[in-house]
Structures are given as C-alpha cells and as structure tokens.
Design a protein around this motif. Structure first.
Motif, PDB file in Angstrom:
ATOM      1  N   TRP A   1       0.813  -1.225   0.000  1.00 48.68           N
ATOM      2  CA  TRP A   1       0.000   0.000   0.000  1.00 48.68           C
ATOM      3  C   TRP A   1       0.843   1.271   0.000  1.00 48.68           C
ATOM      4  CZ3 TRP A   1      -0.406   3.754   3.932  1.00 48.68           C
ATOM      5  CH2 TRP A   1       0.301   3.481   5.103  1.00 48.68           C
ATOM      6  N   HIS A   2       2.057   1.207   0.591  1.00 44.89           N
ATOM      7  CA  HIS A   2       2.855   2.435   0.671  1.00 44.89           C
ATOM      8  C   HIS A   2       4.045   2.428  -0.287  1.00 44.89           C
ATOM      9  CE1 HIS A   2       6.150   0.559   2.943  1.00 44.89           C
ATOM     10  NE2 HIS A   2       5.272   0.036   3.772  1.00 44.89           N
ATOM     11  N   ALA A   3       4.078   1.475  -1.241  1.00 47.47           N
ATOM     12  CA  ALA A   3       5.183   1.460  -2.208  1.00 47.47           C
ATOM     13  C   ALA A   3       5.112   2.705  -3.092  1.00 47.47           C
ATOM     14  CB  ALA A   3       5.109   0.199  -3.065  1.00 47.47           C
ATOM     15  N   ALA A   4       6.270   3.092  -3.618  1.00 45.65           N
ATOM     16  CA  ALA A   4       6.333   4.296  -4.450  1.00 45.65           C
ATOM     17  C   ALA A   4       5.747   4.068  -5.840  1.00 45.65           C
ATOM     18  CB  ALA A   4       7.781   4.774  -4.575  1.00 45.65           C
TER      19      ALA A   4
ATOM     20  N   GLY B   1       7.886   3.608 -16.286  1.00 45.73           N
ATOM     21  CA  GLY B   1       6.635   4.211 -15.882  1.00 45.73           C
ATOM     22  C   GLY B   1       6.423   4.215 -14.391  1.00 45.73           C
ATOM     23  N   GLN B   2       5.178   4.490 -14.014  1.00 45.00           N
ATOM     24  CA  GLN B   2       4.779   4.472 -12.618  1.00 45.00           C
ATOM     25  C   GLN B   2       3.322   4.031 -12.561  1.00 45.00           C
ATOM     26  OE1 GLN B   2       5.694   8.728 -12.137  1.00 45.00           O
ATOM     27  NE2 GLN B   2       3.543   9.071 -11.571  1.00 45.00           N
ATOM     28  N   GLY B   3       2.909   3.589 -11.380  1.00 45.05           N
ATOM     29  CA  GLY B   3       1.541   3.111 -11.236  1.00 45.05           C
ATOM     30  C   GLY B   3       1.080   3.225  -9.803  1.00 45.05           C
ATOM     31  N   ASP B   4      -0.160   2.847  -9.585  1.00 43.82           N
ATOM     32  CA  ASP B   4      -0.764   2.862  -8.255  1.00 43.82           C
ATOM     33  C   ASP B   4      -0.608   1.462  -7.657  1.00 43.82           C
ATOM     34  OD1 ASP B   4      -2.601   2.482  -6.137  1.00 43.82           O
ATOM     35  OD2 ASP B   4      -3.890   4.070  -6.876  1.00 43.82           O
ATOM     36  N   PRO B   5       0.307   1.283  -6.691  1.00 49.32           N
ATOM     37  CA  PRO B   5       0.614  -0.073  -6.197  1.00 49.32           C
ATOM     38  C   PRO B   5      -0.608  -0.809  -5.653  1.00 49.32           C
ATOM     39  CG  PRO B   5       2.255   1.501  -5.442  1.00 49.32           C
ATOM     40  CD  PRO B   5       1.151   2.299  -6.061  1.00 49.32           C
TER      41      PRO B   5
ATOM     42  N   HIS C   1      14.844  -9.441   6.034  1.00 53.33           N
ATOM     43  CA  HIS C   1      14.686  -8.600   7.221  1.00 53.33           C
ATOM     44  C   HIS C   1      14.035  -7.290   6.806  1.00 53.33           C
ATOM     45  CE1 HIS C   1      15.478  -6.617  11.040  1.00 53.33           C
ATOM     46  NE2 HIS C   1      16.100  -7.693  11.490  1.00 53.33           N
ATOM     47  N   ALA C   2      13.134  -6.804   7.621  1.00 53.73           N
ATOM     48  CA  ALA C   2      12.482  -5.527   7.332  1.00 53.73           C
ATOM     49  C   ALA C   2      13.402  -4.365   7.683  1.00 53.73           C
ATOM     50  CB  ALA C   2      11.181  -5.404   8.119  1.00 53.73           C
ATOM     51  N   CYS C   3      13.327  -3.310   6.881  1.00 51.28           N
ATOM     52  CA  CYS C   3      14.030  -2.059   7.136  1.00 51.28           C
ATOM     53  C   CYS C   3      13.042  -0.903   7.008  1.00 51.28           C
ATOM     54  CB  CYS C   3      15.170  -1.844   6.138  1.00 51.28           C
ATOM     55  SG  CYS C   3      16.595  -2.900   6.374  1.00 51.28           S
ATOM     56  N   GLU C   4      13.348   0.182   7.712  1.00 47.08           N
ATOM     57  CA  GLU C   4      12.554   1.391   7.562  1.00 47.08           C
ATOM     58  C   GLU C   4      12.890   2.040   6.217  1.00 47.08           C
ATOM     59  OE1 GLU C   4      12.664   3.966  10.969  1.00 47.08           O
ATOM     60  OE2 GLU C   4      12.992   2.286  12.347  1.00 47.08           O
ATOM     61  N   HIS C   5      11.855   2.442   5.504  1.00 47.35           N
ATOM     62  CA  HIS C   5      12.061   3.106   4.217  1.00 47.35           C
ATOM     63  C   HIS C   5      11.316   4.431   4.245  1.00 47.35           C
ATOM     64  CE1 HIS C   5      12.892   3.811   0.089  1.00 47.35           C
ATOM     65  NE2 HIS C   5      11.651   3.657  -0.318  1.00 47.35           N
ATOM     66  N   PHE C   6      12.030   5.508   3.914  1.00 47.10           N
ATOM     67  CA  PHE C   6      11.528   6.859   4.094  1.00 47.10           C
ATOM     68  C   PHE C   6      11.218   7.528   2.765  1.00 47.10           C
ATOM     69  CE2 PHE C   6      14.327   5.817   7.581  1.00 47.10           C
ATOM     70  CZ  PHE C   6      13.678   6.294   8.714  1.00 47.10           C
ATOM     71  N   TYR C   7      10.136   8.284   2.748  1.00 51.57           N
ATOM     72  CA  TYR C   7       9.945   9.248   1.667  1.00 51.57           C
ATOM     73  C   TYR C   7       9.084  10.402   2.173  1.00 51.57           C
ATOM     74  CZ  TYR C   7       5.480   6.756   0.554  1.00 51.57           C
ATOM     75  OH  TYR C   7       4.245   6.164   0.584  1.00 51.57           O
TER      76      TYR C   7
ATOM     77  N   ASN D   1      12.924  -6.202  -1.865  1.00 53.31           N
ATOM     78  CA  ASN D   1      13.955  -5.163  -1.848  1.00 53.31           C
ATOM     79  C   ASN D   1      13.538  -3.881  -2.556  1.00 53.31           C
ATOM     80  OD1 ASN D   1      16.273  -7.020  -0.810  1.00 53.31           O
ATOM     81  ND2 ASN D   1      15.510  -8.093  -2.620  1.00 53.31           N
ATOM     82  N   SER D   2      12.331  -3.419  -2.278  1.00 51.77           N
ATOM     83  CA  SER D   2      11.810  -2.152  -2.819  1.00 51.77           C
ATOM     84  C   SER D   2      11.576  -2.173  -4.328  1.00 51.77           C
ATOM     85  CB  SER D   2      12.732  -0.977  -2.465  1.00 51.77           C
ATOM     86  OG  SER D   2      12.524  -0.578  -1.132  1.00 51.77           O
ATOM     87  N   VAL D   3      11.609  -3.336  -4.958  1.00 55.28           N
ATOM     88  CA  VAL D   3      11.255  -3.393  -6.385  1.00 55.28           C
ATOM     89  C   VAL D   3      10.085  -4.349  -6.597  1.00 55.28           C
ATOM     90  CG1 VAL D   3      13.537  -2.713  -7.213  1.00 55.28           C
ATOM     91  CG2 VAL D   3      13.036  -5.149  -6.885  1.00 55.28           C
ATOM     92  N   GLY D   4       9.227  -4.467  -5.589  1.00 53.09           N
ATOM     93  CA  GLY D   4       8.127  -5.429  -5.669  1.00 53.09           C
ATOM     94  C   GLY D   4       7.090  -5.094  -6.713  1.00 53.09           C
ATOM     95  N   ILE D   5       6.772  -3.807  -6.892  1.00 52.15           N
ATOM     96  CA  ILE D   5       5.736  -3.454  -7.858  1.00 52.15           C
ATOM     97  C   ILE D   5       6.213  -3.756  -9.275  1.00 52.15           C
ATOM     98  CG2 ILE D   5       4.208  -1.638  -8.684  1.00 52.15           C
ATOM     99  CD1 ILE D   5       3.805  -2.549  -5.741  1.00 52.15           C
TER     100      ILE D   5
END
Length: 815
Positions: free
Chosen positions: A48-51, A149-153, A229-235, A352-356
């Motif tokens: 839900w919060h992916a970029a 491109g970009q999309g709505d995760p 392992h989970a990490c905090e990811h900021f934006y 690793n932040s490339v799931g979408i």
C-alpha cells in the motif's frame, strides 16, 4: 469472509501485490482451486505504501524480461478487470554526478541495447530539456528510458486479485494461516483462523509463501529458510506545486534519492547508505496499514541534497513524511521458487523495494514453474536455493540489512564486496592466508582470499570501473600459475558425499557423463534437465564401489544438493554435505609436480596419477587425497585434507614452496585463468536454459548410456543441429575491461551479449564468453564474421575462437 474450501490445489499465504500476482497467474494457467489467505486486508503490509516506480532494465537479461512483462501486464489489467492501475509510461532519467557513475550508466546502456530495452544516453543539456527543475551544475550525464513508468501499487494488486477471482480463486481477508500438517518433505494442509474466530483446515497440494516481511516466520512454519529482514524506508510528499506537469521518474543515485511527480506533488524517496533495520523482535500481530515513527534526523541529509538538486522543494512545504517497512534480502535479490528441504513449498518474497515492478513477472515465472515442474528460464539470480542456511540467522540478517537497502543506489562496481555480516565461515587456512596478505571476499558466507596484497600495500579494495588496485597483483598470480607454481584455497567449494548400494545407478540417472568408472577416477559432468539445460556443473570422484564425492561451486552447493534429493527416487543412497569436513588446497603450475614430490613419498607421475584420477597420499607428517584436475588450465592437483591436518599441510607446502617459486593466489586469479582456457562459469556461461551441446560440453555427455535426465533432449539437438554456439572473445585493444553483459556485435549488428568476462593477463587482453546464433551455419562460417564488443558505448574489435585460446590441446594439464 468467503466460504473456504476444505481442499485446494494451491494455498497462497499473503495478500500483497506478490501473492495477488501468483494467484492471478496460477488461475490464468487454469488452476481453479486456488486459495489466498491474507491475515488482515489486501495490500496492508508493504504494497500500500510502495512508491510505484516501474522500470524495465534490470541487472540480467531474464530479470529484465520479467520487468518488461510486468509493464505490459499492468498496461492491460484495467481493460481486463475494470480496476484502474494508474499505470502510465512517463519515462525515467538516471543522472550521474561522477565519471565512475557515468561509466556504470554507459555500461548499463550497452546492456539495455543487448536486452532489447529502449535507452538513450543524454548529456546535461538533454536532461535539462526533459527535467527543467533539476539543478544541473555538477551533472555529468545520464540515461533516459522512455518506456519506464509508474503506477498505483494498491490498485495494481487489487486488479490482480480481481482477475484471479474472476477465474475462480478464493481470496480470504482477515484470515491467518496458523499452522500446517506435514508428511516428510510435503505440506499436506494449512490451518487457518479468521478474525471472527472461525477456523478450519485446507488440504492442499502446494503452498506458496508470499508473506513479504513476515516471509521468514512463515517460512519457518513451512519448514524452510527464507532469509529476509524488514528495514525502515523513508519518503516525503510535497505540498502541491503550482504549474507542475507530468515528469519522468528521476533517480540521482549519487545522492541516494529518487523523485516521482504525482498529482502535482513531488515524492522524494531515499536509499540511504546505512539503513535502519526494523522488527527485530517480530512484527506486531496487529500491523495493518501502519506507519513507523518519523525520524527526520535520519532523513535530513537526503533532504538537504534534494533541496539543492530540485530547488523548487525549498519553496514547497512537506505534506507527508512517511516511514514504512520493506523487506530486504542478504544480496538484494528477491526469493523465488521451490524451497530447499521441501517438495511442495514455494516462495515469492523479499523484493527489496522493487516489488511493484517485479510482481507481474515474478508471479508469471513462479506459476509457470509450478505448472510445468521446471523453471521456465534461468532464475538463478533469485532462486531461493542460492541462499546458504547460515544466511537465515537473525543477527546476520539484522547486520546485513543495514547495508543492503543502501546498495540499491550505491555504485555497482565490479567485485564490490559486502561490508556487513562478515567473518562467519572461515576455512582452516584463513589465519595463514590473512598473515600473508590475503584480501578476502565473501560468497555464501565463506571468507575467500580473492587476492594478495604486497608488503606495504593496503589490504582493501579501491573500487573502479577501470583497473582496480589489485590488477597487477592478479597479473603476478596468473604469471606464477602459468610459469611456476601457485597455491590457492578451494575449501569453500561444495563437497557432497553420495554413498550406498545404488549410488552408481542414482548418479548415472542424474549425470550426463558415465559414472560407471573404477574407484579413483574423476568425472567432469553436468546435471541436465529434461530440455538438456544445465542445472549443475560438477566433478564426481569415485571413492569406492559404493561412494562418490560430488564437488560443486560454492554458490550452488545447496541448489545442487537439492537437485540430487529431488531426483533420488527409490535409489538406496545417502547424500551428506562434507564441505566443512575437508580443507582443499589447489597446487597449480608447471612446478606443481616437483613441489608435491618434495613433500610426499607418493608417485605423481602420469603413469601412476594421470589426469582425471585421485589417490590417497602422505604429505609432510599427515594424509591427504590428491585429485589431479584443474580449473586454471595447468598441471596441478587439488589436495583434500581433513580439517584437523589442514594447517599442517599448508605449512608443509609453504615451507617447501620457497625452493619451487610457490606464490599464494586468490579467486580473482582463478577466474582470469579459467576464462583464458574458456572453462565455463556456472550461473553465467551455463545455466538451466543453456543446452549442454550449445555450451560446447558435448564431450561430457555419454548419450549411449542408459536413460538419464535430459538424454532425449541431447539426442534431439544432435539431430536438429545447434541454434547457437558459445564463443570465446579477446579484445584486440589491451586497455578496455570486460565483466559480463556487454553486447556482442557481428558484422555491425548486436547478436547477443557476453555471459562472463575477465582480464586475460597471459593472453594480453580482456576475454569474454558469449553465445552467438548460428542456425544452419558451420563453425567456419560463424568464425568468419567480424566481431566487436560494446564496452560502455565504444565498439572494440575482438578475435573469436571456438577452441580455447590458451592451450587448446590441453597439453599443459596433462603434462
């Protein structure tokens, strides 16, 4: 909550974009009875919060293929399901602030051309025309990918879920998988409990772990290791900016930042060099669409650079400061495939932040694999079987995750070593090698001497895309092996003992070569799949009538053991991992025989110990087993020594070596020497989708022996002829360097890319291996063309050969 069946062909655990994609693609293959269990609400973990950045180009051809598939899928999902995915091709720009980064981008542009991805190298002025808001004063250049491109995760996931439901999948939200029943190597059912306290059990044929940052815990429940392992990811998201129109996605990796325009606002995200692991005590059971506490101090250095890079951010307020967890793996590659240790447990997690951008392709590949029982193409980069068991250690994952998030945007230099979670697996020779100047690298947790520093030289890598600080050291090591004698540590290579009354029959079924040989013989062979592709590249030594030793690359030991176990059938044989039981020293070079004869009473002559044989020997005051084989193309032996005597044997050889010109060598030397000899590197030159005959390894396949896996495919290929050949290339200019994935040009047209590359110090130029199409052509016709290699945009002429350029007749190894 929908009514849950008591039986399903597949149960998927986890309702993020990955789980929804797996459900979508399984039902697309016709699997009707698919159940997805989501503990809370779809997308409520990470999705839900992916970029929502969707890029095409990845590090390898097949990862790029999967990313391109994702794009195409998301573009069509809305028409299929009626759910808007928000997907739009806005393009992307990656800018370089240093010459080294620009070389990386230039090399990636060449790779993109080889992979069929549209890309354009652009200068600062071109960047300004496409992204006018950017401060370009220190921008060196960049690359533009128009189809990114970009999309709505969240909506992408919901569209995939709807598509799965339309084809019969049952998706149960607020329903947690609480346990499993297990028989041997199979999960036979999954227990569930819903938030309304209802519960039940689903008997199943397959279970797929798509639990995201819960993947490690779910993996343990399923009897498997899933290291992440989970990490905090900021934006941050800015306030609306007047006049802001649609912009390409912008990446400034030298400042650890990415920018995305969305509805007149700018989203700024960060992959900072030292990240913040999260969830060390476990993720709260109540976690659902949760945010983590803000940490402005941690994000502030990124924001300061961003305000300089995009001055308009200085005038815009911050609408949202967001901190959410994402899962990272030890090597920044996601986990996919059939889990070692189990025969019906699958995984797709740790993205690793490339799931979408990965979800569509990963779901397609996994569903195909599940449906056919074989990987659809080489997935070695992400196959869960690449992970060593020690990499599932909690403390290891905590330490490594501090680094892996930042590595996404770090310079991807050749030979770059991980800095965290080091020193875990040490060979019996580690202290001796360290005392003599070894500079260590890490592979599968093993510390391996990669090169040796000279007196007074710093024992560190100085990374570059050009000649690195160890270049001359490795040249000296290669020279020693070619003209005198060198010694290096091969302990990390896997050693699997296969023993029992059916060991010979079992290995003859799995191996392409003939295992019916006398004790003491060493056989080079491959494990083939039904398509004739190469699943493993090993040597097999017959130790006795009922026992063999299978020696595997360090990186694929678990995968090779897993392949053996899955194909054992009813054969009476045990498989035991003996890797840590023996230290191994390779003694290689023209003086290897005289050195060994000076410390052992045994006979190392061709008459007694010819190439391809092993013998038990005395050495110094101890005992060893000497295997006469070579991965560097020289006369030599691999000495297998029980760990208790390993230090003594090293000291004995080191002392005697002073009279024979002995030089300590590392893994970089081995790679440079093997590529001069055109020896294949598993995972690069040979993979599960490379036919053994097209790889030039037909000599290691005995198709006349009784049925073995892949035999029919070998016979078919012999009849039909080769569609491509693996060639060896040498750049005629001695200056440029090759690594892998550089485009191959034949008569001016791109026809492929290098599968591996290294410097040929003896041959005097960079050497590469790569496949070239050749359907209907003779070997002479293939060689008659003009070849060039694209090195960072420069076309460099190359000599080409089908036979090894170094010692094509194998005279030196058999001397």
């Amino acid at each position: 909550m929908p009514h849950l069946p008591t039986h399903a062909r597949a149960v998927i655990i986890g309702g993020g974009v990955i789980g929804c994609s797996v459900a979508y693609h399984l039902t697309k293959l016709g699997w009707k009875d698919v159940v997805l269990l989501e503990r809370k609400q779809l997308t409520s973990g990470t999705t839900w919060h992916a970029a929502g950045l969707i890029a095409q180009l990845r590090a390898t051809a097949n990862m790029t293929k999967l990313a391109k598939y994702s794009q195409e899928l998301y573009g069509a999902l809305e028409a299929e399901t009626g759910v808007a995915t928000g997907f739009k091709r806005v393009g992307s720009i990656t800018v370089a602030l240093t010459g080294e980064r620009m070389e990386e981008l230039a090399r990636s542009a060449g790779m993109a051309r080889a992979f069929g991805v549209e890309i354009e190298e652009i200068g600062p002025d071109d960047i300004g025309r496409r992204y006018a808001h950017l401060n370009r004063e220190d921008v060196v250049g960049g690359v533009y990918l128009p189809k990114d491109g970009q999309g709505d995760p969240g909506n992408i996931a919901l569209a995939l879920a709807k598509g799965a439901r339309q084809r019969g999948a049952v998706i149960a939200e607020r329903t947690k998988a609480t346990g499993v029943t297990r028989t041997g190597r199979r999960i036979t059912g999954v227990d569930w409990q819903a938030e309304d306290s209802s519960q039940g059990h689903i008997a199943c044929e397959h279970v797929i772990n798509c639990a995201g940052m819960w993947g490690r815990e779910v993996g343990a429940m399923l009897g498997t290791d899933v290291p992440l392992h989970a990490c905090e990811h900021f934006y941050i998201v800015s306030e609306p900016i007047a006049g802001l129109s649609e912009l390409p996605v912008l990446r400034v990796p030298d400042e650890c930042a990415y920018y995305k325009e969305d509805a007149g606002k700018i989203l700024l995200g960060a992959f900072e060099p030292v990240s913040k692991p999260w969830g060390m005590q476990g993720i709260p059971d109540s976690f659902e669409f949760d945010q983590l506490p803000e940490d402005f101090d941690h994000f502030e250095p990124i924001l300061e650079q961003a305000v300089n890079r995009l001055p308009m951010l200085a005038e815009a307020g911050i609408h949202t400061f967001f901190n959410g967890p994402e899962s990272f793996t030890p090597d920044d590659a996601y986990h996919l495939g059939l889990c070692p240790g189990m025969d019906n447990v699958w995984v797709a997690a740790g993205f690793n932040s490339v799931g979408i951008q990965s979800a569509g392709g990963a779901g397609m590949a996994l569903a195909d694999w599940m449906g056919s029982g074989e990987k659809p193409f080489d997935l070695g980069d992400v196959d869960i079987a690449r992970m060593a068991p020690v990499q599932n250690n909690r403390h290891y994952l905590f330490e490594r995750s501090k680094e892996t998030l930042g590595l996404l945007y770090a310079d991807h230099f050749p030979f770059r070593q991980k800095a965290t979670a080091r020193g875990i697996r040490r060979t019996p020779f580690h202290a001796h090698l360290a005392a003599e100047g070894a500079v260590f690298g890490e592979l599968a947790g093993w510390e391996r001497a990669n090169w040796f520093a000279r007196d007074g030289q710093a024992r560190d890598y100085e990374y570059s895309w050009k000649r690195q600080n160890f270049f001359d050291n490795v040249a000296d090591e290669v020279a020693a092996v070619r003209s005198s004698v060198g010694m290096y540590d091969m302990t990390s290579f896997g050693k699997l003992r296969v023993e029992g009354p059916d060991a010979e029959a079992f290995l003859n079924h799995v191996c392409g070569n003939d295992m019916s040989v006398p004790a003491g013989r060493i056989v080079y062979t491959q494990f083939l799949n039904a398509r004739g592709g190469i699943e493993a590249d090993v040597t097999v030594t017959r130790l006795s009538e009922t026992a063999y030793l299978v020696v595997t690359p360090a990186a694929s030991r678990l995968a090779d053991e897993t392949w053996l176990r899955r194909h054992q059938g009813e054969n009476r044989a045990t498989i035991t991992d003996m890797t840590a039981a023996e230290g191994v020293l390779a003694v290689m070079g023209p003086n290897a025989r005289t050195l060994l004869q000076s410390v052992s009473p045994n006979d190392f002559s061709n008459a007694i110990n010819p190439f391809g044989t092993a013998q038990e020997i005395e050495i110094g005051l101890g005992l060893a087993r000497a295997h006469r084989v070579s991965y560097v193309g020289e006369l030599g032996w691999e000495l297998y020594v029980s760990s208790d005597m390993a230090a003594h044997v090293f000291e004995t050889l080191r002392a005697a070596g002073a009279d024979h010109g002995l030089k300590l060598c590392g893994m970089h030397m081995m790679d440079c020497a093997r590529i001069e000899k055109a020896f294949r590197h598993f995972g690069h030159d040979i993979t599960c989708e490379d036919h053994v005959l097209e790889a030039g390894l037909g000599f290691a396949v005995k198709s006349a022996k009784p049925a073995f896996i892949g035999r029919d495919a070998v016979l078919r290929k012999k009849e039909a002829g080769l569609d491509r050949r693996l060639l060896q290339f040498r750049l005629t200019d001695p200056e440029p360097l090759l690594y892998h994935n550089e485009p191959i040009l034949r008569d001016g047209k791109i026809v492929g890319y290098l599968s591996s590359g290294a410097y040929g110090h003896h041959l005097g130029g960079a050497i590469g291996l790569g496949y070239v199409p050749c359907a209907g052509e003779s070997a002479a016709e293939v060689k008659a063309s003009r070849y060039e290699i694209d090195v960072a945009g420069q076309r460099v002429p190359a000599e080409v050969s089908l036979r090894p350029m170094y010692d094509p007749g194998n005279d030196r190894m058999r001397a």
